[in-house]
Design a protein around this motif. Structure first.
Motif, PDB file in Angstrom:
ATOM      1  N   LYS A 123       1.304   4.532  -2.911  1.00  0.00           N
ATOM      2  CA  LYS A 123       0.801   5.449  -2.316  1.00  0.00           C
ATOM      3  C   LYS A 123       1.855   6.651  -2.669  1.00  0.00           C
ATOM      4  CE  LYS A 123      -3.379   4.961  -0.678  1.00  0.00           C
ATOM      5  NZ  LYS A 123      -4.189   6.167  -1.358  1.00  0.00           N
ATOM      6  N   GLU A 153      -0.962   2.944   4.369  1.00  0.00           N
ATOM      7  CA  GLU A 153      -1.708   4.487   3.494  1.00  0.00           C
ATOM      8  C   GLU A 153      -0.643   5.549   4.659  1.00  0.00           C
ATOM      9  OE1 GLU A 153      -5.596   5.877   2.038  1.00  0.00           O
ATOM     10  OE2 GLU A 153      -5.550   4.024   2.614  1.00  0.00           O
ATOM     11  N   THR A 172       0.935  -0.893  -0.037  1.00  0.00           N
ATOM     12  CA  THR A 172      -0.034   0.470   0.282  1.00  0.00           C
ATOM     13  C   THR A 172       1.163   1.257  -0.024  1.00  0.00           C
ATOM     14  OG1 THR A 172      -2.140  -1.030   1.564  1.00  0.00           O
ATOM     15  CG2 THR A 172      -1.685   1.222   0.820  1.00  0.00           C
TER      16      THR A 172
END
Length: 645
Positions: free
Chosen positions: A173, A635, A169
């Motif tokens: 990002k 995240e 993740t």
């Protein structure tokens, strides 16, 4: 081992006596100098074996000199796939390359590594090899004294389900990510897990099974005596359904299962999981300029003068020190369940570690040293299954179905359960629910005993579990009976049941007595306590009324009037520790003031204490939360790191 050392000492004593006599006579019997003693070594191939983590490890060692090992062949072993078996191969390589038995155990597989060394040593001893020379020195690591420095946005420590999810993740990002793993295996405990819970996933709702979110959250909080983070629970319950779709998009496809009204998602086939997770890391972390570094153990968190975490120091397999500077550090180190002393001190549990051997708590220690708070509810464990100590010994003597006889009875409510003193401690219907079964037992000592009578064994032999009126098949995890599914029925007769139980006793994994008094004595119980409890229980089986624990009449199986009687040693399986770091909903680790330790994040088991009080009571939550916390924590860590750039 003790017997072997005794034999070696006696051989050495005999050898010394021969030397003394020879020195006094000034010569040997054949006229040679007293200093030219002959060697017992013979070139050839010799067999050695030792008890590993999961069973006997057998090797063949070929030697052509007393202090030289030409080849090692692993004849048979049953160590954990992808970890224990890999460790055996690595140990073999180190021994042959360095021509030494002074090699380090493989990280995360110390029991398998030590057993491999013991098996090779056994073979060398049989061949008359020179153990003293082979144990001297050791292999000098190529990287000893070297330091390698790396820089990244996010570094993830631990490549289990939560660590991989966080790394993927964070990379997606836009962060540059380095993930390190102390073993050579990607996936951690997720490679051994069965199913996860992703609330109200698209699969669950399409199968017309939907959870009332508000009721689930409220019940969860009450069931944990309010000693939890309500916001963390709400986040998991409301966000985990998205994780199901996210995993599917990444190629890690789970299948939905309506498990008696619970939303469970069965993980992919065991043999495909690590490959899929590696592919996820390759397509996200590595393709965005990051690195996946295995066989590298974190040693210390790097902090600056302001107390902010700015990286991690680790050691690679070749001895090289790795200093990784990062804007965000994510701890995904899997807890401390394999650290017996730590578990005993924190929780008082003395059962079996059913999780991974590498999870010994060093991640928590590093975080605490860097300023993280030790949570007020620290100590919780994931006690989730009952084990019969007899199984491992019996599996070497019988087919899997027969070897599992004692284990299956520990999951049925129809038998008397007692603690180590001989006192009954629960309504045995608790065995029908895994968490209830595990925790009621653990509260009463390192193990409990299941009492089985002659008449009950005879009923099992003629009519199978129907003979003892089992209400259903034992609620064991599917992997426990995967090898005998066709035989795993209520009506299948238990052939050789008496012989199997006698073998259990002979192996030291259970007890037998022709009378209840003799059984109590042999099992180390207090005779008076057991006799009183047995007679009370026997009376309940006759009247149908259990005045002490309220056990339902249909589970009060008659004991008969004569022996022999058996006691199965039943232990509890700890799948992992629960918590150790306090986190907020951004998965930032908190300090004693409950404010974030800047730069430090935690996901997976290390952060799970926010969901549970002193004990894990979920079903599928452990793995569901690992993937979900990793996804959300990665995240947050990426956002924080990129903001700092």
């Amino acid at each position: 081992m003790r017997n072997r050392n005794f034999v070696k000492k006696m051989l050495m004593l005999s050898f010394c006596m021969v030397l003394i006599v020879s020195m006094l006579s000034g010569c040997t019997g054949n006229g040679e100098s007293a200093n030219s003693s002959s060697s017992s070594f013979k070139a050839g191939t010799f067999t050695g074996e030792a008890e590993g983590k999961e069973g006997i490890i057998k090797v063949e060692v070929t030697m052509d000199e007393p202090d030289k090992i030409k080849d090692i062949k692993i004849v048979s072993q049953s160590e954990t796939g992808g970890l224990g078996d890999s460790a055996l191969e690595k140990m073999k390589e180190q021994i042959l390359e360095g021509q030494t038995l002074a090699v380090d155990a493989v990280s995360g597989a110390s029991l398998s590594s030590e057993a491999m060394l013991a098996a090779v040593e056994d073979a060398v001893t049989k061949g008359g090899g020179n153990l003293e020379v082979l144990k001297a020195g050791g292999v000098k690591k190529a990287g000893e004294g070297k330091t390698e420095k790396l820089e990244t946005d996010v570094v993830v420590v631990g490549a289990g389900a939560s660590g991989v999810s966080a790394a993927v993740t964070a990379a997606d990002k836009g962060a540059k990510v380095i993930i390190i793993e102390k073993t050579g295996v990607i996936g951690g405990a997720s490679n051994l897990s069965w199913a996860g819970k992703f609330y109200n996933s698209s699969a669950a709702t399409s199968n017309n099974l939907k959870v009332n979110v508000e009721k689930e959250i409220a019940d969860w909080i009450v069931n944990n005596h309010w000693r939890v983070d309500a916001a963390a629970i709400r986040q998991y319950v409301t966000k985990s359904g998205e994780t199901y779709d996210w995993l599917a998009e990444k190629g890690y496809k789970t299948s939905f299962l309506n498990f008696f009204g619970e939303q469970l998602h069965v993980l992919p086939a065991y043999e495909t999981r690590e490959e899929t997770l590696r592919k996820m890391l390759s397509e996200s972390v590595e393709q965005h300029g990051g690195q996946v570094i295995t066989e590298t153990t974190a040693k210390k968190l790097i902090t600056n003068e302001a107390g902010e975490v700015t990286g991690v120091v680790a050691e690679k397999a070749d001895g090289t020190t790795l200093e990784i500077s990062a804007k965000s550090v994510i701890m995904a180190t899997g807890g401390y369940a394999a650290n017996k002393e730590m578990v005993k001190e924190a929780f008082g549990f003395e059962g079996v570690n059913g999780g991974l051997g590498q999870n010994v708590g060093e991640g928590l220690e590093m975080a605490w040293e860097a300023g993280a708070k030790v949570p007020d509810n620290f100590g919780g464990q994931m006690l989730h299954q009952t084990l019969a100590r007899a199984t491992q010994g019996l599996i070497a003597q019988y087919e899997p179905f027969e070897a599992s006889y004692p284990l299956m009875l520990t999951y049925l409510p129809n038998f008397m359960n007692v603690g180590t003193s001989g006192a009954r401690f629960r309504d045995e219907a608790a065995t029908l629910t895994s968490v209830a079964a595990a925790n009621t037992s653990a509260f009463n000592g390192p193990y409990h005993m299941v009492i089985v009578s002659k008449s009950q064994l005879e009923a099992l032999q003629t009519k199978g579990m129907n003979g003892v009126h089992a209400p259903s098949l034992p609620g064991m995890p599917p992997e426990f009976y995967a090898e005998f599914t066709d035989q795993f029925t209520l009506e299948n007769p238990w052939a050789n049941v008496g012989k199997v139980f006698d073998s259990m006793v002979e192996n030291g994994d259970g007890f037998k007595g022709n009378t209840i008094e003799e059984l109590a004595t042999n099992a180390g119980m207090d005779v008076d306590v057991f006799v009183e409890n047995y007679n009370s229980y026997k009376e309940a089986t006759k009247t149908g009324v259990d005045s002490e624990f309220g056990k339902a009449a249909e589970y009060l199986e008659p004991m008969g009037e004569e022996g022999p009687y058996y006691a199965i040693i039943a232990e509890i399986n700890n799948l992992g520790s629960v918590g150790g770091l306090l986190v907020n909903t951004k998965f930032q680790v908190l300090n004693d003031k409950r404010t974030p330790v800047k730069g430090l994040f935690a996901v997976g088991l290390e952060s799970e204490g926010v969901l549970f009080n002193d004990t894990y009571v979920g079903n599928g939550v452990g793995i569901g939360y690992s993937f979900t916390s990793g996804r959300l924590g990665g995240e947050s860590a990426a956002k924080s790191a990129l903001k700092a750039n």
